[in-house]
Design a protein around this motif. Structure first.
Motif, mmCIF file in Angstrom:
data_model
loop_
_atom_site.group_PDB
_atom_site.id
_atom_site.type_symbol
_atom_site.label_atom_id
_atom_site.label_comp_id
_atom_site.label_asym_id
_atom_site.label_seq_id
_atom_site.Cartn_x
_atom_site.Cartn_y
_atom_site.Cartn_z
ATOM 1 N N PRO A 53 0.694 -1.170 0.162
ATOM 2 C CA PRO A 53 -0.067 -0.322 0.267
ATOM 3 C C PRO A 53 1.151 1.122 0.475
ATOM 4 O O PRO A 53 2.214 1.319 0.155
ATOM 5 N N PRO A 54 0.209 2.428 -0.700
ATOM 6 C CA PRO A 54 0.881 4.017 -0.851
ATOM 7 C C PRO A 54 1.483 4.504 1.046
ATOM 8 O O PRO A 54 2.639 4.697 0.609
ATOM 9 N N THR A 55 0.863 3.763 1.545
ATOM 10 C CA THR A 55 1.332 4.155 3.447
ATOM 11 C C THR A 55 2.021 3.215 3.432
ATOM 12 O O THR A 55 3.863 3.715 4.955
ATOM 13 N N GLU A 56 2.909 1.874 2.992
ATOM 14 C CA GLU A 56 4.284 1.595 2.796
ATOM 15 C C GLU A 56 5.371 2.259 1.690
ATOM 16 O O GLU A 56 6.471 1.101 1.879
ATOM 17 N N LEU A 57 5.616 3.109 0.822
ATOM 18 C CA LEU A 57 6.088 3.552 0.129
ATOM 19 C C LEU A 57 6.612 4.423 -0.067
ATOM 20 O O LEU A 57 5.982 5.427 -0.082
ATOM 21 N N GLY A 58 8.125 4.399 0.168
ATOM 22 C CA GLY A 58 9.187 6.290 0.046
ATOM 23 C C GLY A 58 8.479 6.328 -0.896
ATOM 24 O O GLY A 58 8.947 6.019 -2.049
ATOM 25 N N VAL A 59 9.234 7.607 -1.463
ATOM 26 C CA VAL A 59 9.145 7.955 -2.516
ATOM 27 C C VAL A 59 10.123 9.003 -2.837
ATOM 28 O O VAL A 59 10.404 9.750 -1.528
ATOM 29 N N LEU A 60 11.413 8.946 -3.789
ATOM 30 C CA LEU A 60 12.334 10.150 -3.888
ATOM 31 C C LEU A 60 12.030 10.134 -5.327
ATOM 32 O O LEU A 60 11.852 10.237 -6.276
ATOM 33 N N LEU A 61 11.651 12.012 -5.626
ATOM 34 C CA LEU A 61 11.629 12.555 -7.103
ATOM 35 C C LEU A 61 13.269 13.498 -7.534
ATOM 36 O O LEU A 61 13.949 14.266 -6.717
ATOM 37 N N THR A 62 13.586 13.004 -8.939
ATOM 38 C CA THR A 62 14.636 13.943 -9.277
ATOM 39 C C THR A 62 14.350 15.062 -9.805
ATOM 40 O O THR A 62 15.134 15.616 -10.932
ATOM 41 N N GLY A 63 13.138 15.892 -10.512
ATOM 42 C CA GLY A 63 12.592 17.185 -10.766
ATOM 43 C C GLY A 63 12.419 16.613 -11.971
ATOM 44 O O GLY A 63 12.633 15.449 -12.920
ATOM 45 N N ASP A 64 11.867 18.464 -13.190
ATOM 46 C CA ASP A 64 11.144 17.534 -14.009
ATOM 47 C C ASP A 64 10.342 17.339 -13.643
ATOM 48 O O ASP A 64 10.171 16.458 -14.992
ATOM 49 N N LEU A 65 8.511 17.567 -13.409
ATOM 50 C CA LEU A 65 7.462 16.746 -13.525
ATOM 51 C C LEU A 65 6.547 18.357 -14.104
ATOM 52 O O LEU A 65 5.530 17.278 -14.063
ATOM 53 N N TYR A 66 6.957 19.041 -14.820
ATOM 54 C CA TYR A 66 5.839 19.691 -14.854
ATOM 55 C C TYR A 66 6.046 19.566 -16.900
ATOM 56 O O TYR A 66 6.522 19.145 -17.594
ATOM 57 N N SER A 67 5.031 19.402 -17.537
ATOM 58 C CA SER A 67 3.506 19.533 -18.895
ATOM 59 C C SER A 67 2.786 20.441 -18.935
ATOM 60 O O SER A 67 2.624 20.546 -18.607
ATOM 61 N N ALA A 68 2.789 21.518 -20.063
ATOM 62 C CA ALA A 68 1.846 22.179 -21.279
ATOM 63 C C ALA A 68 0.978 21.238 -20.599
ATOM 64 O O ALA A 68 0.897 20.399 -20.861
ATOM 65 N N PRO A 69 0.055 21.799 -20.509
ATOM 66 C CA PRO A 69 -1.297 21.322 -19.913
ATOM 67 C C PRO A 69 -1.412 20.204 -21.564
ATOM 68 O O PRO A 69 -2.400 19.520 -21.287
ATOM 69 N N ASP A 70 -1.759 20.563 -22.768
ATOM 70 C CA ASP A 70 -2.287 19.976 -23.553
ATOM 71 C C ASP A 70 -1.045 19.417 -23.842
ATOM 72 O O ASP A 70 -0.829 18.791 -25.612
ATOM 73 N N ALA A 71 0.230 19.116 -23.782
ATOM 74 C CA ALA A 71 1.042 18.315 -23.966
ATOM 75 C C ALA A 71 2.233 18.542 -25.044
ATOM 76 O O ALA A 71 2.321 17.552 -26.492
ATOM 77 N N ASP A 72 2.160 19.922 -25.714
ATOM 78 C CA ASP A 72 2.213 20.334 -27.403
ATOM 79 C C ASP A 72 3.218 21.692 -27.076
ATOM 80 O O ASP A 72 3.705 21.204 -28.026
ATOM 81 N N VAL A 73 4.276 21.570 -25.870
ATOM 82 C CA VAL A 73 5.319 22.447 -25.517
ATOM 83 C C VAL A 73 6.509 21.697 -25.248
ATOM 84 O O VAL A 73 6.744 21.270 -24.029
ATOM 85 N N ARG A 74 7.774 21.631 -25.907
ATOM 86 C CA ARG A 74 8.459 20.851 -25.462
ATOM 87 C C ARG A 74 9.047 22.205 -24.237
ATOM 88 O O ARG A 74 9.694 23.070 -24.455
ATOM 89 N N GLY A 75 10.103 21.549 -23.207
ATOM 90 C CA GLY A 75 10.725 22.602 -22.418
ATOM 91 C C GLY A 75 9.818 23.064 -21.660
ATOM 92 O O GLY A 75 10.155 24.339 -21.160
#
Length: 265
Positions: free
Chosen positions: A88-110
């Motif tokens: 279950p998620p309550t037993e799952l740690g999370v490590l994030l290395t960044g760049d988590l954004y996207s344009a809302p329509d996923a049509d713009v790189r970077g």
């Protein structure tokens, strides 16, 4: 220290999403989810999810609503747990290395933008530990993230402990300091050196070192620094590797660009 038991990731599943295509427009792709075995996990965690460069849009498997890929990934944790595939998620740690954004329509790189909702999704899932760094396309405030819980932290030069595991992190990339989430090479290396003295169990970076193979691109100056005092495990993204792992001194390096990795013991 947390150390890899095997240098080869095992493909586990994948998550469909939309991404900005190189030639313009949008393309349908999949986020690989892989398994890596480690010798130990932090107390309170039966597994640890590592992910980065989640620059896409995907529907939530719970609500069906389209949003940032990282939000959908957090929702998949419930689905996989219900299917008996993950704890279950309550037993799952999370490590994030960044760049988590996207344009809302996923049509713009970077594209750059607010990624707080990704942090909120993992916190709302009940994950006991969520540590991470910001990428050069992320807009996120450390104090706002800290308000989500005692063991939820955006790191940039800091160290945190959870369940006996020490995690350090340095966000951003080397570049023009006049632009967001960039600093000079000298400043970046100095921040990494401070964060790794003494060596943590896990180091989170967005821009990382070179690997062992010619196609495992990265920054050789970061590698030279870390080889002198290697963490047990260094996690980074920013550039994609076909093979996710490499050795780094007495430790190991895992590339998380456009992939999710589940660490299991």
């Amino acid at each position: 220290m947390m150390r890899l038991l095997s240098g080869r990731a095992e493909r586990w599943t994948s998550v469909p999403f939309l991404s900005a295509a190189r030639g313009g427009g949008t393309e349908a792709v999949r986020l690989d989810v892989e398994l890596l075995r480690v010798d130990s996990l932090p107390a309170g965690c039966s597994a640890v999810l590592v992910a980065g460069d989640l620059q896409g849009i995907a529907p939530s498997p719970v609500s069906g609503q389209a949003g940032l890929l990282g939000v959908a990934l957090a929702d998949y944790l419930h689905v996989w747990a219900d299917e008996g595939l993950l704890p279950p998620p309550t037993e799952l740690g999370v490590l994030l290395t960044g760049d988590l954004y996207s344009a809302p329509d996923a049509d713009v790189r970077g594209a750059s933008g607010d990624v707080f909702d990704v942090w909120l999704a993992f916190a709302a899932a009940g994950c006991p530990m969520v540590f991470g760094v910001a990428g050069n396309h992320d807009e996120v405030d450390a104090s706002r993230v800290a308000g989500l819980g005692a063991d939820i932290a955006l790191l940039d030069g800091e160290r945190r402990k959870f369940g006996g595991l020490t995690v350090a992190g340095v966000g951003g990339v080397i570049g023009d300091p006049g632009r967001a989430m960039r600093r000079t090479g000298k400043e970046f290396l100095a921040a990494v050196e401070r964060a790794t003295n003494p060596a943590p169990d896990v180091l989170l970076l967005h821009e990382g070192p070179t690997g062992n193979a010619a196609d495992q691109r990265g920054n050789p100056a970061i590698r030279a620094l870390l080889e002198r005092r290697p963490p047990g495990l260094t996690l980074c993204g920013h550039v994609h590797w076909e093979r996710a792992t490499a050795s780094l001194g007495t430790g190991a390096l895992v590339n998380t660009d456009a992939r999710a990795v589940i660490l299991v013991a």
